[in-house]
Design a protein around this motif. Structure first.
Motif, short mmCIF file in Angstrom:
data_model
loop_
_atom_site.label_atom_id
_atom_site.label_comp_id
_atom_site.label_asym_id
_atom_site.label_seq_id
_atom_site.Cartn_x
_atom_site.Cartn_y
_atom_site.Cartn_z
N UNK A 39 0.84 -1.34 -0.07
CA UNK A 39 -0.09 0.13 0.01
C UNK A 39 0.96 1.24 -0.18
N UNK A 40 2.14 1.06 0.00
CA UNK A 40 3.14 2.20 0.12
C UNK A 40 3.50 2.24 -1.29
N UNK A 79 -9.74 6.43 -3.17
CA UNK A 79 -9.34 6.00 -1.83
C UNK A 79 -8.55 4.57 -1.99
N UNK A 80 -9.03 4.02 -2.86
CA UNK A 80 -8.44 2.62 -3.11
C UNK A 80 -7.34 2.59 -4.46
N UNK A 86 -4.85 6.95 4.74
CA UNK A 86 -5.66 7.66 4.00
C UNK A 86 -7.09 7.16 4.56
N UNK A 87 -7.22 6.03 4.87
CA UNK A 87 -8.59 5.76 5.27
C UNK A 87 -9.17 6.54 6.52
N UNK A 115 -12.72 -0.30 7.13
CA UNK A 115 -11.47 -0.50 8.04
C UNK A 115 -11.05 -1.81 8.34
N UNK A 116 -12.13 -2.50 8.07
CA UNK A 116 -11.79 -4.09 8.45
C UNK A 116 -10.58 -4.54 7.53
N UNK A 117 -10.41 -3.80 6.65
CA UNK A 117 -9.30 -4.19 5.53
C UNK A 117 -8.01 -3.48 5.94
#
Ligand code: GLY
Ligand code: MN
Ligand code: MN
Length: 456
Positions: free
Chosen positions: A220-221, A327-328, A393-394, A413-415
């Protein structure tokens, strides 16, 4: 090096495009790492390589657009240089090798340029030594040439068959690097040891990396260049790495795979969305379509998939228009590829990726789209959609309920901790559509799982 007629024709073509004046192209110099005699790896300037093919430091060239004759400026090695570095061919022989008519010592460069009456065209400098050279040659009056920049971009954007072969030869090595990474990753192994095996493979096959490898459990980075983690079963690994060909053309491939060798059902769900994003984008990769339309279509597929998983809601087109998918999927779908991994970015990202006068969006996500313009036959581009769960970000978006009509934060948020998935291929736009360059690199879930089981 390409045969000299290719280089002569490239120089002749840029003269026809620019039409008048002198073209001054600077080659790169050694860059000190921590003191002058300990240098970073030498990489020739890509424009200099494209027009002159010579991979030696300390060279400059002037091309006269009227006569189409060129002069190579450089200095032969001194006796002391030869003691430390060994000998190399003379500047005159370099010129002959690439069809340049004349050579002169560097000390004559300033006088040659200052005695010319007419326009001198040069490109933007991205290194301090070149900025200083331009300041000294042009008495602090630096005006890069719009004509030269746009002509170089037009010429380098359309890849000739010999350039496609170069990218494909880089991809042969890259494919092996990626398979090695899949087959050497497992619970308890360090990222660093796998990076060492991949890069060692490239080096031992006479190739260098086109950019610093991204190999990480924290996919995710987006541009993560740290390799200090131990990998654990249950995690995903994102591998964005590519070799350079013998004539310095880049390849740029991403694969994402599970440390354990088997995707969990949750990983399969997100992976399948990214796979579909790439398939949908590839369908639009043909001459005449804008790359922006492919980016937006990939974004729409992301929203549809995330809606099915209960992470998003609302109309997908509307969500994309409002930037909720970012966001994704916060980056662009891809970029030009060639001598540079982000090809020609040193000449200006907007000039390379956008039609003249068309505005780049300032919406988060779309703003990072490097390539937007209409595709042409001969372009080589990357197609690299992704889905990431970026905790920072979330939290940031959730704290203001940003775009809450489209995003179901309690589910998203669960991810946190999932990481990120990106799939990237190198694509040649042809007369009739496109071709994915290079050998097949395991990409479907079953191809990856088979490769990781050592059966590929
Ligand atoms: N390898 C960097 C990129 O894909 O843009
Ligand atoms: Mn890329
Ligand atoms: Mn990449």
């Amino acid at each position: 090096m390409f045969e000299k007629n290719i280089l002569i024709n490239r120089r002749s073509r840029i003269c026809d495009e620019v039409q008048s004046g002198l073209i001054f192209l600077y080659g790169n110099n050694p860059v000190p790492m921590n003191y002058p005699s300990n240098t970073l790896r030498f990489r020739q300037d890509s424009n200099f390589l494209y027009y002159c093919g010579l991979d030696f430091p300390g060279l400059n060239v002037i091309i006269d657009t009227d006569s189409k004759r060129s002069v190579l400026f450089g200095d032969d090695l001194t006796s002391d240089d030869i003691v430390w570095e060994g000998s190399r061919i003379s500047i005159m022989d370099m010129a002959i090798r690439v069809g340049i008519e004349e050579s002169m010592p560097t000390s004559k460069l300033e006088q040659y340029l200052s005695s010319y009456i007419g326009k001198i065209h040069y490109l933007p400098a991205y290194r301090a030594d070149h900025i200083n050279l331009l300041k000294s040659l042009f008495k602090n009056n630096i005006h890069t040439s719009k004509e030269l920049i746009s002509s170089v971009i037009a010429q380098r954007s359309i890849k000739a068959p010999e350039e496609i072969l170069e990218i494909e030869s880089a991809l042969e090595i890259t494919a092996e690097m990626h398979k090695l990474a899949m087959q050497n990753s497992s619970d308890g192994v360090t990222e660093q040891s796998v990076v060492g095996k991949m890069e060692g493979y490239a080096l031992s096959n006479g190739s260098r990396l086109a950019y610093p490898s991204i190999f990480t459990i924290n996919g995710e980075i987006l541009h993560n260049n740290n390799y200090h983690n131990f990998m654990k079963n249950g995690q995903l690994l994102l591998n964005d790495s590519g070799a350079e060909s013998s004539n310095y053309y880049a390849s740029d491939i991403t694969r994402t795979f599970p440390v354990s060798g088997k995707f969990s059902s949750q990983q399969k769900e997100i992976y399948s969305i990214v796979f579909k994003m790439q398939e949908a984008a590839l369908k639009l990769c043909k001459a005449g379509n804008s790359f922006k339309s492919a980016h937006l279509e990939a974004s729409r597929i992301a929203v549809e998939g995330l809606k099915n998983l209960g992470l998003m809601r609302g109309d997908p087109d509307n969500a994309v228009q409002n930037g909720a998918h970012a966001l994704f999927f916060p980056h662009g779908l891809g970029h030009m590829l060639g001598l540079d991994v982000h090809d020609m970015e040193g000449l200006g990202e907007d000039l390379v990726g956008y039609e003249f006068g068309s505005d780049r969006s300032d919406q988060f996500g779309l703003a990072y789209l490097r390539l937007s313009k209409e595709l042409k036959s001969g372009f080589v581009i990357t197609v690299e959609p992704g889905i990431y769960f970026i905790p920072h970000l979330i939290e940031d978006w959730a704290s203001t309920n940003k775009l809450v009509d489209f995003i179901i934060y309690d589910e998203v948020k669960k991810y946190k901790g999932f990481g990120g998935i990106r799939i990237e291929d190198n694509v040649h736009i042809t007369e009739n559509g496109h071709e994915i360059l290079g050998p097949n690199i395991p990409k479907t879930i079953s191809e990856i799982e088979t490769c990781m089981a050592g059966n590929a």
